[in-house]
Design an enzyme around this catalytic site. Structure first.
Site, PDB file in Angstrom:
ATOM      1  N   SER A   1      20.020   6.659  14.933  1.00  8.82           N
ATOM      2  CA  SER A   1      21.128   6.507  15.876  1.00  8.82           C
ATOM      3  C   SER A   1      21.829   5.182  15.590  1.00  8.82           C
ATOM      4  O   SER A   1      21.303   4.337  14.880  1.00  8.82           O
ATOM      5  CB  SER A   1      20.592   6.510  17.307  1.00  8.82           C
ATOM      6  OG  SER A   1      20.108   5.224  17.629  1.00  8.82           O
ATOM      7  N   LYS A   2      23.004   5.027  16.175  1.00  7.09           N
ATOM      8  CA  LYS A   2      23.751   3.799  15.906  1.00  7.09           C
ATOM      9  C   LYS A   2      23.003   2.575  16.457  1.00  7.09           C
ATOM     10  O   LYS A   2      23.171   1.484  15.959  1.00  7.09           O
ATOM     11  CB  LYS A   2      25.173   3.890  16.440  1.00  7.09           C
ATOM     12  CG  LYS A   2      25.309   4.138  17.919  1.00  7.09           C
ATOM     13  CD  LYS A   2      26.783   4.269  18.285  1.00  7.09           C
ATOM     14  CE  LYS A   2      26.962   4.406  19.787  1.00  7.09           C
ATOM     15  NZ  LYS A   2      28.370   4.441  20.178  1.00  7.09           N
ATOM     16  N   ARG A   3      22.173   2.816  17.463  1.00  6.35           N
ATOM     17  CA  ARG A   3      21.405   1.701  18.036  1.00  6.35           C
ATOM     18  C   ARG A   3      20.281   1.227  17.101  1.00  6.35           C
ATOM     19  O   ARG A   3      19.735   0.157  17.258  1.00  6.35           O
ATOM     20  CB  ARG A   3      20.772   2.103  19.373  1.00  6.35           C
ATOM     21  CG  ARG A   3      21.765   2.572  20.391  1.00  6.35           C
ATOM     22  CD  ARG A   3      22.267   1.409  21.252  1.00  6.35           C
ATOM     23  NE  ARG A   3      23.450   1.829  21.992  1.00  6.35           N
ATOM     24  CZ  ARG A   3      24.677   1.373  21.771  1.00  6.35           C
ATOM     25  NH1 ARG A   3      24.906   0.469  20.846  1.00  6.35           N
ATOM     26  NH2 ARG A   3      25.693   1.796  22.487  1.00  6.35           N
ATOM     27  N   ASP A   4      19.892   2.084  16.159  1.00  8.21           N
ATOM     28  CA  ASP A   4      18.810   1.710  15.244  1.00  8.21           C
ATOM     29  C   ASP A   4      19.197   0.539  14.353  1.00  8.21           C
ATOM     30  O   ASP A   4      18.341  -0.155  13.831  1.00  8.21           O
ATOM     31  CB  ASP A   4      18.388   2.905  14.383  1.00  8.21           C
ATOM     32  CG  ASP A   4      17.630   3.943  15.191  1.00  8.21           C
ATOM     33  OD1 ASP A   4      17.022   3.545  16.202  1.00  8.21           O
ATOM     34  OD2 ASP A   4      17.659   5.126  14.836  1.00  8.21           O
TER      35      ASP A   4
END
Ligand code: GLU
Length: 506
Positions: free
Chosen positions: A265-268
């Site tokens: 995910s972009k949060r990773d």
């Protein structure tokens, strides 16, 4: 694949929605489309799917175009590139979708629905998991229940309406996916998707299908998350009578987190301290700021190689491929079904290898802006020697000026721990003598330098280990760094003496 399909030159599209920075998975999708088009002598189209005005983010379209440019995926047609089937931005094609939406109603495969958001809210409250479908539509306010005359007069009065797809129950919809094989959806489980919204804008479903048809798309290669909507898409093709020219579908495997389960995910990015976007992106909030592969110091060639292998491999042991080789070897049949792990270490090792193999002049051109951004004023000749010295040691382009800062700036601090162990009065005298000896040299290449200095050390009855670490500290301040005589050669005679003298009077 039918013979007809084999004869037609493929036309593929990358169709991102400009809802923010383009995730690295989107770049992979674009890459696979590009490789396929190039290999088959086909056409690669960039279409911007921006009909969801609520999710539109300024700057995202420019970001997409810049990201494609950076990795070298030039569209043949599309937003920013022109072409015979434009406009390629969906918000510029509103009238087209409007016409097709009404046509689908006339063909009996769609209907007008007049229910207000409030009325639908009541349904949702009174009925758990309410969906607008073949079971519920008969009790709702639409042209199927109101009849043509009443519907027409409501529309004439200017009443708000949406157009919905009329999904007939009791059918198995079979999708032949080139990666997954046959995938079957039951029409009874599908909802009557909105195709045209009250503001006259199409939804993704309608615009996507109309454009794929009008742009004569032959193959749809896209992320796995779009697989479920393909069932509605098949019904749309059939509704319009376009089933014979329906594209072939390929749904790409998910990209998985570097460790653990679940999709990347972009949060990773922030979580693992790695880039998951091609270019840096500045969002509205700190959480929406993302680091890019480019700004981290990746070469686009390495990113392309890494992404190409994220779900595809031609077989065999080779894992370094140029774009030309990828174009030659690419095949949809070799794309995997199961999730592909985002192995950042692999991305790094590719980058290292590509930098190592790159010629110095190209590296100079890439490192110069990084050096200048740090305020380093250096000649091409110096930079060329500096990159040659460092290129075996760096992982990122930025390492040339960050790890190799000592090549560009005077030493500010000397490694005191080592000095305390090795520096003394006797050594200081020898060191001063060596400096003056170096000043008399009429050569300055690493090989002769090494010979001369080692001869001098021997003459003084010392061992290389007594002097060489100190030379290194004098040159760069630390025990780290490339070979000492090669470093001196990069500095040249004058700078080497400057550093030695500065060290002596520290
Ligand atoms: N607009 C969709 C996206 O953002 C396109 C999906 C497709 O390729 O059909 O990815």
């Amino acid at each position: 694949m039918t013979n007809d399909n084999l004869m037609i030159k493929p036309r593929v599209r990358f169709a991102p929605s400009p809802t923010g920075a383009l995730h690295i998975g989107g770049v992979r999708t674009a890459l696979y489309n590009y490789l396929f088009a190039r290999q088959q002598g086909g056409t690669f189209i960039l279409r911007i799917e921006d009909t969801d005005q609520g999710r539109y983010v300024p700057g995202a379209e420019e970001y997409i175009i810049e990201a494609l440019r950076w990795v070298g995926l030039r569209p043949d047609e599309g937003v920013g590139f022109g072409g015979p089937d434009g406009p390629y931005r969906q918000s510029d094609r509103k009238e087209i979708y409007l016409k097709y939406a009404h046509e689908l109603v006339q063909r009996g495969h769609a209907y007008y629905a007049f229910d207000t958001p409030e009325e639908l809210d009541v349904c949702r409250q009174s009925q758990e998991h309410f969906t607008y479908n073949h079971l519920t539509r008969n009790g709702l306010l639409n042209s199927l229940t109101l009849g043509d005359a009443e519907s027409s007069s409501r529309i004439a009065e200017g009443k708000h309406f949406v157009i919905r797809l009329k999904v007939e129950p009791g059918r198995s919809i079979r999708i032949k996916d080139l990666i997954r094989g046959d995938v079957v959806f039951e029409s009874s489980e599908l909802d009557d998707k909105v195709l045209l919204k009250t503001d006259g804008m199409p939804t993704y479903h309608l615009a996507n299908i109309v454009d794929d048809h009008l742009m004569r798309i032959t193959h749809v290669i896209r992320g796995e998350e779009w697989l479920p909507s393909t069932a509605h898409h098949v019904l749309l093709y059939e509704g319009f009578g376009w089933q014979d020219t329906m594209p072939l579908f390929s749904h790409l495997p998910l990209i998985m987190k570097p460790v653990g389960n679940g999709k990347l995910s972009k949060r990773d990015g922030a979580k693992f301290g790695i880039p998951v976007f091609p270019l840096s992106w500045k969002g509205e909030t700190v959480e929406e700021n993302f680091d890019g592969f480019r700004e981290t110091g990746f070469l686009p060639e390495a990113v392309v190689n890494f992404l190409a292998l994220l779900g595809w491999h031609p077989g065999g042991d080779q894992d370094l491929f140029s774009m030309d080789e990828l174009i030659q070897l690419f095949s949809i049949e070799h794309i995997g079904k199961s999730g592909a792990r985002f192995d950042y270490e692999k991305a790094k090792s590719f980058n290292q290898k590509y930098i190592h193999a790159m010629d110095n002049a190209t590296l100079v051109a890439l490192v110069r802006p990084l050096a200048e951004a740090k305020g380093y004023q250096v000649s091409d000749a110096f930079l060329s020697k500096a990159v040659a010295l460092m290129k075996e040691r760096v992982t990122f382009l930025t390492d040339f000026v960050e790890m190799g800062y000592y090549l560009f700036e005077p030493v500010r601090e000397y490694d005191e721990v080592t000095l305390q162990k090795r520096w003394n009065g006797e050594i200081a005298t020898v060191f001063a003598e060596l400096t003056e000896k170096l000043a008399t040299f009429d050569f300055f290449n690493s090989v002769e330098l090494e010979e001369a200095v080692k001869a001098f050390i021997q003459e003084k009855g010392l061992k290389p280990g007594d002097i060489l670490p100190l030379l290194r500290i004098a040159f760069v301040g630390t025990m780290k760094g490339p070979a000492v005589f090669e470093t001196a050669e990069v500095f040249g005679h004058e700078e080497t003496l400057l550093r030695l003298r500065a060290f002596l009077i520290r």
